[in-house]
Design a protein around this motif. Sequence first.
Motif, PDB file in Angstrom:
ATOM      1  N   GLU A 165      18.829  30.871  -6.672  1.00  0.00           N
ATOM      2  CA  GLU A 165      18.018  32.023  -7.068  1.00  0.00           C
ATOM      3  C   GLU A 165      18.682  33.334  -6.650  1.00  0.00           C
ATOM      4  O   GLU A 165      18.660  34.312  -7.393  1.00  0.00           O
ATOM      5  CB  GLU A 165      16.610  31.925  -6.478  1.00  0.00           C
ATOM      6  CG  GLU A 165      15.739  30.902  -7.163  1.00  0.00           C
ATOM      7  CD  GLU A 165      15.632  31.125  -8.668  1.00  0.00           C
ATOM      8  OE1 GLU A 165      15.863  30.166  -9.425  1.00  0.00           O
ATOM      9  OE2 GLU A 165      15.354  32.260  -9.092  1.00  0.00           O
ATOM     10  N   THR A 166      19.292  33.353  -5.465  1.00  0.00           N
ATOM     11  CA  THR A 166      19.994  34.547  -5.004  1.00  0.00           C
ATOM     12  C   THR A 166      21.168  34.847  -5.923  1.00  0.00           C
ATOM     13  O   THR A 166      21.376  35.986  -6.333  1.00  0.00           O
ATOM     14  CB  THR A 166      20.479  34.358  -3.551  1.00  0.00           C
ATOM     15  OG1 THR A 166      19.350  34.077  -2.736  1.00  0.00           O
ATOM     16  CG2 THR A 166      21.211  35.576  -3.038  1.00  0.00           C
ATOM     17  N   SER A 180      21.594  38.101  -8.433  1.00  0.00           N
ATOM     18  CA  SER A 180      22.712  39.039  -8.377  1.00  0.00           C
ATOM     19  C   SER A 180      23.453  39.085  -9.707  1.00  0.00           C
ATOM     20  O   SER A 180      23.902  40.135 -10.144  1.00  0.00           O
ATOM     21  CB  SER A 180      23.662  38.702  -7.232  1.00  0.00           C
ATOM     22  OG  SER A 180      24.280  37.470  -7.432  1.00  0.00           O
ATOM     23  N   VAL A 181      23.555  37.928 -10.394  1.00  0.00           N
ATOM     24  CA  VAL A 181      24.175  37.914 -11.718  1.00  0.00           C
ATOM     25  C   VAL A 181      23.339  38.736 -12.694  1.00  0.00           C
ATOM     26  O   VAL A 181      23.860  39.554 -13.444  1.00  0.00           O
ATOM     27  CB  VAL A 181      24.358  36.469 -12.236  1.00  0.00           C
ATOM     28  CG1 VAL A 181      24.726  36.452 -13.704  1.00  0.00           C
ATOM     29  CG2 VAL A 181      25.411  35.749 -11.412  1.00  0.00           C
ATOM     30  N   SER A 182      22.020  38.557 -12.661  1.00  0.00           N
ATOM     31  CA  SER A 182      21.140  39.303 -13.564  1.00  0.00           C
ATOM     32  C   SER A 182      21.258  40.807 -13.343  1.00  0.00           C
ATOM     33  O   SER A 182      21.288  41.578 -14.295  1.00  0.00           O
ATOM     34  CB  SER A 182      19.682  38.878 -13.375  1.00  0.00           C
ATOM     35  OG  SER A 182      19.528  37.546 -13.777  1.00  0.00           O
ATOM     36  N   LEU A 218      19.106  24.759 -17.732  1.00  0.00           N
ATOM     37  CA  LEU A 218      19.936  25.830 -18.282  1.00  0.00           C
ATOM     38  C   LEU A 218      19.697  27.191 -17.633  1.00  0.00           C
ATOM     39  O   LEU A 218      20.632  27.951 -17.405  1.00  0.00           O
ATOM     40  CB  LEU A 218      19.730  25.942 -19.801  1.00  0.00           C
ATOM     41  CG  LEU A 218      20.221  24.754 -20.626  1.00  0.00           C
ATOM     42  CD1 LEU A 218      19.807  24.917 -22.086  1.00  0.00           C
ATOM     43  CD2 LEU A 218      21.723  24.578 -20.494  1.00  0.00           C
ATOM     44  N   ALA A 219      18.442  27.499 -17.320  1.00  0.00           N
ATOM     45  CA  ALA A 219      18.123  28.822 -16.763  1.00  0.00           C
ATOM     46  C   ALA A 219      18.654  28.999 -15.343  1.00  0.00           C
ATOM     47  O   ALA A 219      18.668  30.116 -14.833  1.00  0.00           O
ATOM     48  CB  ALA A 219      16.613  29.068 -16.795  1.00  0.00           C
ATOM     49  N   THR A 220      19.126  27.926 -14.709  1.00  0.00           N
ATOM     50  CA  THR A 220      19.664  28.061 -13.352  1.00  0.00           C
ATOM     51  C   THR A 220      21.066  28.650 -13.338  1.00  0.00           C
ATOM     52  O   THR A 220      21.515  29.113 -12.298  1.00  0.00           O
ATOM     53  CB  THR A 220      19.678  26.709 -12.607  1.00  0.00           C
ATOM     54  OG1 THR A 220      20.555  25.808 -13.276  1.00  0.00           O
ATOM     55  CG2 THR A 220      18.275  26.132 -12.489  1.00  0.00           C
ATOM     56  N   PHE A 221      21.763  28.640 -14.490  1.00  0.00           N
ATOM     57  CA  PHE A 221      23.124  29.177 -14.491  1.00  0.00           C
ATOM     58  C   PHE A 221      23.467  30.038 -15.706  1.00  0.00           C
ATOM     59  O   PHE A 221      24.512  30.686 -15.720  1.00  0.00           O
ATOM     60  CB  PHE A 221      24.161  28.048 -14.335  1.00  0.00           C
ATOM     61  CG  PHE A 221      24.257  27.145 -15.531  1.00  0.00           C
ATOM     62  CD1 PHE A 221      25.188  27.374 -16.527  1.00  0.00           C
ATOM     63  CD2 PHE A 221      23.410  26.064 -15.662  1.00  0.00           C
ATOM     64  CE1 PHE A 221      25.272  26.548 -17.623  1.00  0.00           C
ATOM     65  CE2 PHE A 221      23.483  25.214 -16.747  1.00  0.00           C
ATOM     66  CZ  PHE A 221      24.424  25.464 -17.734  1.00  0.00           C
ATOM     67  N   ILE A 222      22.619  30.078 -16.714  1.00  0.00           N
ATOM     68  CA  ILE A 222      22.884  30.910 -17.888  1.00  0.00           C
ATOM     69  C   ILE A 222      22.334  32.307 -17.613  1.00  0.00           C
ATOM     70  O   ILE A 222      21.131  32.475 -17.424  1.00  0.00           O
ATOM     71  CB  ILE A 222      22.224  30.340 -19.165  1.00  0.00           C
ATOM     72  CG1 ILE A 222      22.750  28.941 -19.472  1.00  0.00           C
ATOM     73  CG2 ILE A 222      22.415  31.277 -20.342  1.00  0.00           C
ATOM     74  CD1 ILE A 222      24.101  28.877 -20.109  1.00  0.00           C
ATOM     75  N   LEU A 235      18.897  34.107 -19.136  1.00  0.00           N
ATOM     76  CA  LEU A 235      17.931  33.087 -19.538  1.00  0.00           C
ATOM     77  C   LEU A 235      17.003  32.870 -18.349  1.00  0.00           C
ATOM     78  O   LEU A 235      17.406  32.336 -17.326  1.00  0.00           O
ATOM     79  CB  LEU A 235      18.639  31.782 -19.925  1.00  0.00           C
ATOM     80  CG  LEU A 235      17.774  30.690 -20.546  1.00  0.00           C
ATOM     81  CD1 LEU A 235      17.105  31.174 -21.838  1.00  0.00           C
ATOM     82  CD2 LEU A 235      18.615  29.457 -20.824  1.00  0.00           C
ATOM     83  N   THR A 236      15.785  33.336 -18.485  1.00  0.00           N
ATOM     84  CA  THR A 236      14.846  33.270 -17.360  1.00  0.00           C
ATOM     85  C   THR A 236      14.017  31.995 -17.360  1.00  0.00           C
ATOM     86  O   THR A 236      13.454  31.624 -16.343  1.00  0.00           O
ATOM     87  CB  THR A 236      13.897  34.483 -17.368  1.00  0.00           C
ATOM     88  OG1 THR A 236      13.201  34.522 -18.614  1.00  0.00           O
ATOM     89  CG2 THR A 236      14.672  35.783 -17.176  1.00  0.00           C
ATOM     90  N   LYS A 237      13.967  31.323 -18.526  1.00  0.00           N
ATOM     91  CA  LYS A 237      13.180  30.095 -18.622  1.00  0.00           C
ATOM     92  C   LYS A 237      13.770  29.201 -19.703  1.00  0.00           C
ATOM     93  O   LYS A 237      14.132  29.668 -20.788  1.00  0.00           O
ATOM     94  CB  LYS A 237      11.734  30.441 -18.984  1.00  0.00           C
ATOM     95  CG  LYS A 237      10.805  29.265 -19.149  1.00  0.00           C
ATOM     96  CD  LYS A 237       9.409  29.742 -19.534  1.00  0.00           C
ATOM     97  CE  LYS A 237       8.415  28.620 -19.575  1.00  0.00           C
ATOM     98  NZ  LYS A 237       7.071  29.110 -19.920  1.00  0.00           N
ATOM     99  N   SER A 238      13.868  27.928 -19.400  1.00  0.00           N
ATOM    100  CA  SER A 238      14.245  26.917 -20.381  1.00  0.00           C
ATOM    101  C   SER A 238      13.486  25.657 -19.995  1.00  0.00           C
ATOM    102  O   SER A 238      13.719  25.079 -18.938  1.00  0.00           O
ATOM    103  CB  SER A 238      15.750  26.656 -20.380  1.00  0.00           C
ATOM    104  OG  SER A 238      16.084  25.694 -21.368  1.00  0.00           O
ATOM    105  N   LYS A 239      12.554  25.277 -20.852  1.00  0.00           N
ATOM    106  CA  LYS A 239      11.641  24.184 -20.507  1.00  0.00           C
ATOM    107  C   LYS A 239      11.420  23.305 -21.732  1.00  0.00           C
ATOM    108  O   LYS A 239      11.135  23.792 -22.827  1.00  0.00           O
ATOM    109  CB  LYS A 239      10.316  24.789 -20.047  1.00  0.00           C
ATOM    110  CG  LYS A 239       9.236  23.805 -19.722  1.00  0.00           C
ATOM    111  CD  LYS A 239       7.966  24.546 -19.316  1.00  0.00           C
ATOM    112  CE  LYS A 239       6.791  23.616 -19.242  1.00  0.00           C
ATOM    113  NZ  LYS A 239       5.544  24.332 -19.029  1.00  0.00           N
TER     114      LYS A 239
END
Length: 191
Positions: free
Chosen positions: A6-7, A11-13, A68-72, A75-79
Amino acid sequence: MAQDRETLKSSVSKSLAAGTQHLSAQERNLVHLSSKKLEGRQRQITATIQIPRSLESVWQILTDYDGLATFIPNLTKSKRLPHPAGGIRLEQSGAQCFLNIQFCARVVLDMYERFPHELGFKMVEGDFKLFQGAWRLTHLGTEEHPVTKLSYELLVQPPLAMPMALIESHLRSNLSENLTAIRQRAVAFAR
């Protein structure tokens, strides 16, 4: 570990608010982009990157729908959602800052898989008039030194309230970030 992710994602965002400036020149050159104006406000955008990993490795990353949202970036959500016909349905949301205004878009996509060469998608609900396309994977390397050419093809039409030039510019920028993130993920996981 989840907190570290998440950190890193945060920082990427934050760095993405400035577009692709955080990518090195070498990383920017890895992604080849093209766009074509079609009928009305439709655009066809294509992005490609070469990844020094097997088709199967890249496929596994692309089809980890809930991860996907953990590294793209952006992309804040992919479910994964239940599909009425038993197929694959995803809800994805993205966010980006445009001129100090947070812009969010949501799509619900029906997916089709043609392992290991094509992963298609078509919006069935969402914030665009049209949003459909495919990920295409092509083997380029040898068995000893696998290389996968990953292509993303998108046909998009935003609603009238969204300026086409701004949407196209940001989609192109996001695609550079996203394909680079997929490449980085594939390289990191294969070690």
